[in-house]
Design a protein around this motif. Structure first.
Motif, PDB file in Angstrom:
ATOM      1  N   THR A  14       9.223 -14.884 -19.810  1.00 32.05           N
ATOM      2  CA  THR A  14       8.442 -13.786 -19.252  1.00 32.05           C
ATOM      3  C   THR A  14       7.405 -13.304 -20.254  1.00 32.05           C
ATOM      4  O   THR A  14       7.720 -13.084 -21.415  1.00 32.05           O
ATOM      5  N   ALA A  15       6.181 -13.145 -19.774  1.00 31.47           N
ATOM      6  CA  ALA A  15       5.120 -12.516 -20.556  1.00 31.47           C
ATOM      7  C   ALA A  15       4.869 -11.161 -19.914  1.00 31.47           C
ATOM      8  O   ALA A  15       4.822 -11.046 -18.686  1.00 31.47           O
ATOM      9  N   SER A  16       4.749 -10.105 -20.733  1.00 27.68           N
ATOM     10  CA  SER A  16       4.533  -8.780 -20.136  1.00 27.68           C
ATOM     11  C   SER A  16       3.519  -7.983 -20.938  1.00 27.68           C
ATOM     12  O   SER A  16       3.333  -8.186 -22.139  1.00 27.68           O
ATOM     13  N   ARG A  17       2.889  -7.053 -20.224  1.00 32.31           N
ATOM     14  CA  ARG A  17       1.884  -6.184 -20.834  1.00 32.31           C
ATOM     15  C   ARG A  17       1.836  -4.896 -20.017  1.00 32.31           C
ATOM     16  O   ARG A  17       1.854  -4.937 -18.788  1.00 32.31           O
ATOM     17  N   THR A  18       1.772  -3.748 -20.699  1.00 28.60           N
ATOM     18  CA  THR A  18       1.607  -2.461 -20.033  1.00 28.60           C
ATOM     19  C   THR A  18       0.191  -1.978 -20.287  1.00 28.60           C
ATOM     20  O   THR A  18      -0.267  -1.954 -21.440  1.00 28.60           O
ATOM     21  N   VAL A  19      -0.518  -1.608 -19.211  1.00 25.24           N
ATOM     22  CA  VAL A  19      -1.920  -1.210 -19.301  1.00 25.24           C
ATOM     23  C   VAL A  19      -2.190  -0.016 -18.395  1.00 25.24           C
ATOM     24  O   VAL A  19      -1.404   0.273 -17.493  1.00 25.24           O
ATOM     25  N   THR A  20      -3.284   0.658 -18.645  1.00 21.93           N
ATOM     26  CA  THR A  20      -3.829   1.636 -17.707  1.00 21.93           C
ATOM     27  C   THR A  20      -5.167   1.060 -17.284  1.00 21.93           C
ATOM     28  O   THR A  20      -6.115   1.026 -18.067  1.00 21.93           O
ATOM     29  N   ALA A  21      -5.218   0.552 -16.052  1.00 16.38           N
ATOM     30  CA  ALA A  21      -6.405  -0.176 -15.588  1.00 16.38           C
ATOM     31  C   ALA A  21      -6.290  -0.415 -14.089  1.00 16.38           C
ATOM     32  O   ALA A  21      -5.329   0.016 -13.454  1.00 16.38           O
ATOM     33  N   LYS A  22      -7.265  -1.144 -13.568  1.00 15.91           N
ATOM     34  CA  LYS A  22      -7.204  -1.587 -12.177  1.00 15.91           C
ATOM     35  C   LYS A  22      -6.763  -3.046 -12.088  1.00 15.91           C
ATOM     36  O   LYS A  22      -6.362  -3.504 -11.022  1.00 15.91           O
ATOM     37  N   LYS A  48      -1.434   3.357 -14.519  1.00 12.49           N
ATOM     38  CA  LYS A  48      -0.659   2.773 -15.611  1.00 12.49           C
ATOM     39  C   LYS A  48       0.420   1.906 -14.959  1.00 12.49           C
ATOM     40  O   LYS A  48       1.143   2.362 -14.066  1.00 12.49           O
ATOM     41  N   PHE A  49       0.478   0.645 -15.370  1.00 19.68           N
ATOM     42  CA  PHE A  49       1.477  -0.248 -14.805  1.00 19.68           C
ATOM     43  C   PHE A  49       1.898  -1.295 -15.822  1.00 19.68           C
ATOM     44  O   PHE A  49       1.200  -1.557 -16.805  1.00 19.68           O
ATOM     45  N   THR A  50       3.045  -1.879 -15.567  1.00 19.42           N
ATOM     46  CA  THR A  50       3.531  -3.002 -16.365  1.00 19.42           C
ATOM     47  C   THR A  50       3.373  -4.257 -15.533  1.00 19.42           C
ATOM     48  O   THR A  50       3.782  -4.304 -14.369  1.00 19.42           O
ATOM     49  N   HIS A  51       2.763  -5.250 -16.137  1.00 22.89           N
ATOM     50  CA  HIS A  51       2.544  -6.539 -15.470  1.00 22.89           C
ATOM     51  C   HIS A  51       3.410  -7.584 -16.163  1.00 22.89           C
ATOM     52  O   HIS A  51       3.358  -7.733 -17.380  1.00 22.89           O
ATOM     53  N   ARG A  52       4.210  -8.283 -15.369  1.00 20.53           N
ATOM     54  CA  ARG A  52       5.058  -9.352 -15.902  1.00 20.53           C
ATOM     55  C   ARG A  52       4.688 -10.668 -15.235  1.00 20.53           C
ATOM     56  O   ARG A  52       4.585 -10.736 -14.011  1.00 20.53           O
ATOM     57  N   GLY A  53       4.503 -11.669 -16.051  1.00 19.86           N
ATOM     58  CA  GLY A  53       4.291 -13.026 -15.554  1.00 19.86           C
ATOM     59  C   GLY A  53       5.518 -13.843 -15.930  1.00 19.86           C
ATOM     60  O   GLY A  53       5.802 -14.021 -17.115  1.00 19.86           O
ATOM     61  N   ASP A  54       6.269 -14.285 -14.934  1.00 17.58           N
ATOM     62  CA  ASP A  54       7.464 -15.094 -15.180  1.00 17.58           C
ATOM     63  C   ASP A  54       7.134 -16.554 -14.952  1.00 17.58           C
ATOM     64  O   ASP A  54       6.415 -16.896 -14.007  1.00 17.58           O
ATOM     65  N   VAL A  55       7.673 -17.415 -15.801  1.00 13.99           N
ATOM     66  CA  VAL A  55       7.478 -18.852 -15.667  1.00 13.99           C
ATOM     67  C   VAL A  55       8.846 -19.503 -15.793  1.00 13.99           C
ATOM     68  O   VAL A  55       9.615 -19.172 -16.699  1.00 13.99           O
ATOM     69  N   LYS A  56       9.164 -20.409 -14.855  1.00 13.07           N
ATOM     70  CA  LYS A  56      10.456 -21.085 -14.930  1.00 13.07           C
ATOM     71  C   LYS A  56      10.286 -22.577 -14.733  1.00 13.07           C
ATOM     72  O   LYS A  56       9.347 -23.042 -14.101  1.00 13.07           O
ATOM     73  N   ALA A  57      11.218 -23.305 -15.321  1.00  9.64           N
ATOM     74  CA  ALA A  57      11.301 -24.747 -15.135  1.00  9.64           C
ATOM     75  C   ALA A  57      12.435 -25.008 -14.159  1.00  9.64           C
ATOM     76  O   ALA A  57      13.473 -24.352 -14.215  1.00  9.64           O
ATOM     77  N   ASN A  89       0.856  -1.183   0.000  1.00  6.19           N
ATOM     78  CA  ASN A  89       0.000   0.000   0.000  1.00  6.19           C
ATOM     79  C   ASN A  89       0.893   1.235   0.000  1.00  6.19           C
ATOM     80  O   ASN A  89       1.708   1.411   0.898  1.00  6.19           O
ATOM     81  N   VAL A  90       0.734   2.083  -1.030  1.00  2.00           N
ATOM     82  CA  VAL A  90       1.519   3.310  -1.155  1.00  2.00           C
ATOM     83  C   VAL A  90       0.564   4.465  -1.426  1.00  2.00           C
ATOM     84  O   VAL A  90      -0.208   4.420  -2.394  1.00  2.00           O
ATOM     85  N   SER A  91       0.589   5.467  -0.578  1.00  2.00           N
ATOM     86  CA  SER A  91      -0.251   6.670  -0.722  1.00  2.00           C
ATOM     87  C   SER A  91      -1.731   6.329  -0.912  1.00  2.00           C
ATOM     88  O   SER A  91      -2.421   6.919  -1.744  1.00  2.00           O
ATOM     89  N   GLY A  92      -2.205   5.342  -0.163  1.00  3.31           N
ATOM     90  CA  GLY A  92      -3.617   4.983  -0.210  1.00  3.31           C
ATOM     91  C   GLY A  92      -4.014   4.071  -1.356  1.00  3.31           C
ATOM     92  O   GLY A  92      -5.176   3.717  -1.493  1.00  3.31           O
ATOM     93  N   VAL A  93      -3.065   3.670  -2.201  1.00  6.40           N
ATOM     94  CA  VAL A  93      -3.356   2.753  -3.311  1.00  6.40           C
ATOM     95  C   VAL A  93      -2.730   1.396  -3.005  1.00  6.40           C
ATOM     96  O   VAL A  93      -1.551   1.308  -2.655  1.00  6.40           O
ATOM     97  N   SER A 101       4.613   0.107 -11.192  1.00  6.44           N
ATOM     98  CA  SER A 101       3.967   1.367 -11.533  1.00  6.44           C
ATOM     99  C   SER A 101       4.846   2.479 -10.978  1.00  6.44           C
ATOM    100  O   SER A 101       4.869   2.706  -9.760  1.00  6.44           O
ATOM    101  N   GLY A 102       5.585   3.147 -11.864  1.00  3.84           N
ATOM    102  CA  GLY A 102       6.546   4.158 -11.403  1.00  3.84           C
ATOM    103  C   GLY A 102       7.607   3.504 -10.543  1.00  3.84           C
ATOM    104  O   GLY A 102       8.243   2.537 -10.948  1.00  3.84           O
ATOM    105  N   SER A 103       7.760   3.964  -9.308  1.00  2.00           N
ATOM    106  CA  SER A 103       8.763   3.387  -8.411  1.00  2.00           C
ATOM    107  C   SER A 103       8.194   2.290  -7.504  1.00  2.00           C
ATOM    108  O   SER A 103       8.899   1.749  -6.664  1.00  2.00           O
ATOM    109  N   VAL A 104       6.910   1.962  -7.681  1.00  4.29           N
ATOM    110  CA  VAL A 104       6.261   0.948  -6.837  1.00  4.29           C
ATOM    111  C   VAL A 104       6.306  -0.403  -7.537  1.00  4.29           C
ATOM    112  O   VAL A 104       5.976  -0.519  -8.714  1.00  4.29           O
TER     113      VAL A 104
END
Length: 151
Positions: free
Chosen positions: A106-114, A71-80, A38-42, A139-142
């Motif tokens: 790694t699968a990644s996607r940048t979105v503006t969403a919740k 706006k954030f970048t979401h990364r899904g990492d998968v390893k064997a 939790n950072v600044s209420g988010v 998201s930024g520095s978070v």
């Protein structure tokens, strides 16, 4: 004679159960890992899931959520995991995959969403002993990092 018949019956039942066991699908139980910050209420949350039983492929899921539209970048990492292993992953369209056919993809996607959700299938090499996934939201520095679902 009765003892001999019971031995044969026990052997037949054992063989039948073993044969059915090899042909039956095993329910896909999942390992999971989650983390929130939790950072600044988010609130930023990263969740990951991966199967713990597989024969030739393993489903994986990664979810990133925020309590406010960001706006954030979401990364899904998968390893064997194992010795001399590799993993190939698939994901839904509009997901970028890097490192395919290595021990970490790694699968990644940048979105503006919740919320952002991605999933796919991992196909580990025959030398793999397990498949693990993790979800990372930046998201930024978070950063929220779920951690690996298994070692």
């Amino acid at each position: 004679m009765q003892i001999k018949r019971n031995i044969w019956r026990a052997m037949a039942v054992s063989a039948t159960v073993a044969g059915l066991g090899m042909g039956m699908a095993v329910p896909a139980n999942a390992f999971s890992s989650s983390s929130s910050i939790n950072v600044s209420g988010v609130t930023y949350t990263a969740n990951a899931w991966s199967c713990n039983v597989y024969v030739s492929s393993c489903d994986w899921d990664a979810e990133a959520t925020t309590s406010a539209t960001k706006k954030f970048t979401h990364r899904g990492d998968v390893k064997a995991n194992g010795i001399s292993v590799s993993v190939t992953i698939s994901a839904k369209p509009s997901v970028t995959i890097t490192g395919n056919s290595t021990s970490l993809a790694t699968a990644s996607r940048t979105v503006t969403a919740k919320r952002n959700y991605m999933s796919g299938t991992a196909k580990p090499s025959i030398f793999s002993v397990s498949v693990a996934s993790r979800s990372r939201l930046t998201s930024g520095s978070v950063t929220a990092n779920s951690g690996w679902t298994t070692w």
